[in-house]
Design an enzyme around this catalytic site. Structure first.
Site, PDB file in Angstrom:
ATOM      1  N   ASP A  77     -14.612 -10.453   8.117  1.00  0.00           N
ATOM      2  CA  ASP A  77     -13.319  -9.714   7.966  1.00  0.00           C
ATOM      3  C   ASP A  77     -13.523  -9.784   9.769  1.00  0.00           C
ATOM      4  O   ASP A  77     -12.116 -10.017  10.127  1.00  0.00           O
ATOM      5  CB  ASP A  77     -12.558  -9.342   6.664  1.00  0.00           C
ATOM      6  CG  ASP A  77     -12.833  -9.503   5.857  1.00  0.00           C
ATOM      7  OD1 ASP A  77     -13.038 -11.143   5.843  1.00  0.00           O
ATOM      8  OD2 ASP A  77     -12.650  -9.793   4.443  1.00  0.00           O
ATOM      9  N   GLU A 118       0.691  -1.315  -0.165  1.00  0.00           N
ATOM     10  CA  GLU A 118       0.027  -0.176  -0.041  1.00  0.00           C
ATOM     11  C   GLU A 118       0.699   1.978  -0.109  1.00  0.00           C
ATOM     12  O   GLU A 118       0.130   2.539  -0.777  1.00  0.00           O
ATOM     13  CB  GLU A 118      -1.093   0.633   1.099  1.00  0.00           C
ATOM     14  CG  GLU A 118      -2.051  -0.750   0.970  1.00  0.00           C
ATOM     15  CD  GLU A 118      -1.507  -2.444   1.067  1.00  0.00           C
ATOM     16  OE1 GLU A 118      -0.538  -2.411   1.593  1.00  0.00           O
ATOM     17  OE2 GLU A 118      -2.095  -3.806   1.172  1.00  0.00           O
ATOM     18  N   HIS A 175     -15.435  -1.014   1.405  1.00  0.00           N
ATOM     19  CA  HIS A 175     -15.015  -1.736   2.213  1.00  0.00           C
ATOM     20  C   HIS A 175     -15.081  -1.224   4.056  1.00  0.00           C
ATOM     21  O   HIS A 175     -14.523  -1.787   5.277  1.00  0.00           O
ATOM     22  CB  HIS A 175     -14.093  -3.291   2.782  1.00  0.00           C
ATOM     23  CG  HIS A 175     -13.766  -4.086   1.382  1.00  0.00           C
ATOM     24  ND1 HIS A 175     -14.220  -3.328   0.101  1.00  0.00           N
ATOM     25  CD2 HIS A 175     -14.792  -5.784   1.708  1.00  0.00           C
ATOM     26  CE1 HIS A 175     -14.902  -4.435  -0.116  1.00  0.00           C
ATOM     27  NE2 HIS A 175     -14.692  -5.332   0.129  1.00  0.00           N
TER      28      HIS A 175
END
Lengths: 270, 306
Positions: B113, B54, B105
């Site tokens: 999750d 990332e 998300h």
């Protein structure tokens, strides 16, 4: 290689010492070690023109080790991006010469840097843009040897090889020292060359103070297709000022007026 | 109709790809679920999968932006805003580069999750970065408009999208203004200021309150920074009390932003609904929202409590 490269680099070193002394803070060691690479880039290799600074085809330079900003500023001033007399405003509250490079206020600075480890990713992004636009410019990036302890450098190393960014030419300014001491005492970085080679890079090791060697390495990198190139430049921290050379204490301490005078005198005599 | 804002993101990004050659997309091995894959399928040359990296994702996007590209860098909100925070700060916001950071998300509606994956702090973190614009669209229709507006706006922007499908509350042809909040239900007893998929819940609450004679104004505050100060102030003056609701931490998000405006310009009581300084957990996303009090019923309860 142009015949006046030695004089150009000498002037840059004098400017570095004087602007740091005027600022009263900053990073002489790593500015002086990176100086010769930056000199060759700006005065021999890179297609940059202060009269046409937004030329989309210009070569880009990302100083990943942003604390060597004085070396970049010295080159940009001598190149004509801004007046040399402004160099002594470095780090002052009304100056466009920030402690670390800021692309929005300093002419010629292509990317704001300072937080280590991010520059190589940025260089990759610039190279991807060049490829998308069908342009042939090169993107140069100088990292510190301590800097490659940042994990992001290895993310970027992976992606440059993955995307076959042969227009990325990166240097590690391997002066062997970082703030807390010798690299390999703080956190082992060697072997730098084998690590990058294993990541899929074309790797060369050169004397980072030898203008011809720097120039030849860049020419060789440009001939390489399908791989990014890393040039491990063996350098001396504080190069050119004897009392600063290879002294970790000169990483982030500016010379006082007396020390600056001695340093300039020594540089003038070289 | 029920649709997830992340689906709308993928659709709108692919539309943009066709009309704006400068738009590029980067993802960190989640393109199939952030839905940037919709763009990738149509414009493979302008899509860059950066792998599970990332930091590299954000700073590479920054490099592309220096050369005039309009990068949308997408991954889960929690990784975008926490793991790559330094890159967003120093390589995107500090140099004011035209990168759109896309976090999907987000919030407990991410579901099974669990807490490791449910960003609750992202709005607060992104809001604190100078130059950053923070947008949380209410539904799929608005999400599409936000993506198009993001490409027009020059500068760093954080776009927060959800995994879970939620009700559509906008007509397809409504007028969207990036920097103006939207009054979706008029009333003057209380103002309910919401963002994201809390907007349909706020509307639901308002309808139920109406039946009980309580007239609630519902504001869709899709853009949390810069917040529509004028509208917040008007809510305070017109309604005299405000309830905020967001699918995020109560620390530093929409509720905080509203309180900052109210405290400074027109002090009135404010009650905030959000994640009360806790992380999320595993479970069906819709159930978790109810469990954490992110529901119409809880809004009604809070409205009646003051």
């Amino acid at each position: 290689m142009r015949s006046d490269m030695k004089d150009i680099a000498k002037q840059m070193r004098i400017d570095i010492v004087e602007m740091l002394a005027a600022a009263g803070s900053g990073h002489p060691g790593g500015s002086l070690s990176a100086c010769d690479m930056i000199a060759v880039l700006y005065f021999d290799k890179m297609n940059v023109d202060p009269k046409n600074p937004e030329d989309p085809d210009r070569d880009r330079f990302v100083l990943a080790k942003g604390h060597a900003a004085p070396a970049l500023y010295a080159a940009l001033a001598q190149k004509g991006f801004f007046p040399r007399k402004d160099l002594i405003t470095l780090r002052k509250s009304d100056s466009y010469l920030q402690g670390h490079p800021n692309m929005n206020i300093t002419p010629g600075v292509e990317m704001s840097t300072g937080s280590l480890g991010q520059g190589l990713s940025v260089a990759n992004g610039m190279a991807l843009a060049g490829r998308l636009d069908g342009r042939d410019y090169y993107v140069y990036c100088i990292m510190g040897d301590g800097e490659i302890q940042e994990g992001q450098v290895w993310e970027a190393a992976m992606s440059a090889a993955h995307y076959k960014l042969d227009h990325v030419i990166a240097f590690v300014d391997h002066n062997h020292l970082q703030i807390d001491g010798n690299n390999d005492e703080v956190m082992t970085v060697n072997p730098i060359d084998e690590k990058f080679r294993a990541f899929g890079w074309n790797v060369m090791t050169i004397d980072g103070h030898d203008f011809d060697a720097i120039s030849d390495a860049i020419d060789s990198a440009k001939a390489q297709q399908g791989k990014p190139t890393l040039i491990v430049a063996e350098t001396v921290k504080g190069k050119g000022v004897s009392f600063m050379e290879d002294q970790v204490g000169w990483h982030g301490v500016a010379p006082n007026a007396e020390q600056a005078k001695a340093a300039v005198a020594e540089l003038m005599a070289q | 109709m029920n649709s997830a804002t992340r689906e709308a993101f993928g659709k709108a990004l692919a539309e943009l790809g066709a009309t704006n050659p400068d738009v590029v997309s980067l993802d960190a091995d989640l393109s199939c679920t952030t839905k940037s894959g919709t763009f990738a399928a149509k414009f493979p040359d302008r899509f860059f999968n950066m792998g599970i990296a990332e930091a590299d994702l954000m700073a590479t996007a920054a490099g592309l932006a220096t050369c005039g590209k309009i990068p949308f860098a997408s991954t889960f909100a929690v990784f975008a805003t926490c793991r790559a925070l330094d890159q967003i700060r120093n390589s995107i916001c500090y140099p004011m580069l035209n990168v759109k950071v896309v976090g999907t998300h987000a919030g407990p509606s991410c579901g099974e999750d669990g807490g490791s994956h449910q960003a609750v702090e992202d709005i607060a973190i992104m809001r604190s970065l100078p130059h950053m614009v923070v947008v949380v669209p209410a539904d799929d229709v608005e999400a599409e408009k936000v993506v198009h507006a993001a490409a027009e706006y020059i500068g760093p922007m954080y776009l927060r999208f959800a995994r879970l499908a939620s009700p559509t509350v906008h007509e397809r042809d409504y007028d969207f203004d990036l920097f103006r909040g939207e009054i979706m239900h008029e009333g003057n007893d209380v103002a309910i200021i919401a963002c994201g998929m809390m907007v349909p819940r706020a509307l639901d609450a308002a309808k139920q309150l109406e039946a009980e004679g309580i007239h609630a104004r519902v504001v869709n505050m899709h853009t949390i920074k810069p917040i529509d100060v004028e509208l917040v102030e008007d809510c305070a003056r017109t309604c005299g009390k405000i309830v905020t609701i967001e699918e995020a931490s109560m620390v530093g998000g929409l509720g905080s932003a509203v309180c900052e405006v109210v405290a400074e310009y027109c002090p009135v009581p404010v009650k905030r609904i959000g994640m009360p300084d806790i992380f999320g957990k595993s479970g069906p996303g819709a159930d978790l929202l109810d469990e954490f009090g992110l529901s119409a019923e809880h809004i009604i309860e809070v409205v009646k409590s003051f």
